[in-house]
Design an enzyme around this catalytic site. Sequence first.
Site, mmCIF file in Angstrom:
data_model
loop_
_atom_site.group_PDB
_atom_site.id
_atom_site.type_symbol
_atom_site.label_atom_id
_atom_site.label_comp_id
_atom_site.label_asym_id
_atom_site.label_seq_id
_atom_site.Cartn_x
_atom_site.Cartn_y
_atom_site.Cartn_z
ATOM 1 N N GLY A 164 -1.648 -48.883 -34.959
ATOM 2 C CA GLY A 164 -0.747 -49.948 -34.529
ATOM 3 C C GLY A 164 0.679 -49.692 -34.971
ATOM 4 N N GLY A 172 -7.920 -43.817 -27.556
ATOM 5 C CA GLY A 172 -7.872 -42.412 -27.217
ATOM 6 C C GLY A 172 -9.015 -41.616 -27.801
ATOM 7 N N GLY A 193 -2.338 -45.785 -40.825
ATOM 8 C CA GLY A 193 -3.122 -46.554 -41.777
ATOM 9 C C GLY A 193 -4.419 -45.853 -42.128
ATOM 10 N N GLY A 213 -7.469 -45.889 -40.861
ATOM 11 C CA GLY A 213 -8.200 -45.263 -39.772
ATOM 12 C C GLY A 213 -7.555 -43.980 -39.310
ATOM 13 N N ASP A 251 -0.704 -54.716 -43.136
ATOM 14 C CA ASP A 251 -1.651 -55.460 -43.973
ATOM 15 C C ASP A 251 -1.499 -55.160 -45.462
ATOM 16 O OD1 ASP A 251 -2.832 -56.698 -41.777
ATOM 17 O OD2 ASP A 251 -4.230 -55.053 -41.479
ATOM 18 N N GLU A 304 -6.633 -63.607 -39.784
ATOM 19 C CA GLU A 304 -7.493 -63.454 -38.607
ATOM 20 C C GLU A 304 -8.923 -63.054 -38.960
ATOM 21 O OE1 GLU A 304 -6.100 -60.250 -36.105
ATOM 22 O OE2 GLU A 304 -5.482 -59.067 -37.839
ATOM 23 N N HIS A 340 1.392 -60.460 -32.621
ATOM 24 C CA HIS A 340 2.111 -59.191 -32.660
ATOM 25 C C HIS A 340 3.596 -59.331 -32.983
ATOM 26 C CE1 HIS A 340 -1.611 -57.753 -30.856
ATOM 27 N NE2 HIS A 340 -1.231 -56.546 -31.215
#
Length: 361
Positions: free
Chosen positions: A15, A79, A118, A120, A143, A238, A286
């Site tokens: 992101g 992707g 991040g 991932g 985060d 969230e 966002h």
Amino acid sequence: MSQRKGRIGILTAGGDCAGLNAVIAAAVNYGSRLGYEFVGFRRGFEGVLSPMAFQILTHADVRGISHLGGSFLHTTNRGRFGGKKGAGDSNQIPEEILEEARHNLASINVDGLIVIGGDGSLSAALQLAERGVRVIGVPKTIDNDLAATDQTFGFSTALGVAVDALDRVHTTATSHDRVLFVEVMGRHTGWIALKAGLAGGADAILVPEFPFDIDDLVRFLRDRKAEGKGSAVIVVAEGAVVDGKRSYEAGSASEVRFAGVTNRIMHLVEQLAPDEFEMRATVVGHIQRGGTPNARDRNLARAYGVGAIDALERGEDQVMVSLHGQEIITVPMAEAVSRLKAVGQDTLEYSTARKLGVFVH
């Protein structure tokens, strides 16, 4: 002019957040002075795969981008390299994809790769590094949940956006005696919710680390009402766990999407306390990722960009640059992605909020 030392690739993965361009500009400007040549890959790891999408980066290409939000190289959390589905998931990249990426990098003489991402994205980068690609990681997530660094860039700007939203909803909450929920990002950790909630004067803060029962929240709201406090502002991460459950968006097989937690909470409150509270919800979403990075994030991002080049100069590999106090150090990438930094009961903001009577769960 310095003698050319090698060609370094740069990509942004996962992101977007405020400060990405500042990392790129700092790395290119500093590294160019030392004699490196730079290649920017577009759309993250997808730019490394066939068909390749890259461009040579010079001082001129990165001039004036540090204050801009997003990534001028573009990014993706989808992707063929995939995306981390959730905390603890292996995110194993297929061997043929890793080999294609390694081959393509070698074919254009890339000597090292700076991956800005991040947990991932850095997990994917580590798998590539284990197959012979020299990789330096730069921690990026709004985060602020990477345990191996004191702070990630993008967090400070996102936090400011959340606090601004809270400042604005207080007036309408009190004017109408409403319970207003403000949902912020934070899938597995509640750093934005906790720090924004304390700074923004929230009456309740709901974070993923501390599951709560809806009965307790209703009791809290009823007690406030009995004390003559008809309004309340509640911050919700969230990924908050309500009655033992998280809220997911249906139909997203490739990645976990947390969605709907605030609506679910409101529905459950209404079931237990019909017509007792007038409730409204605001999802900041966002907006937290976009826009101009604040001064803190610009400076931290630039320090990380410089730190990545320093790591290359020292001959390091499979490391992530990290803020440790007032220093930029490096830590093994495997350590950096091994665990998340979670909110604990010993967290300063947690204990402060509880002492001030805030419902923190």
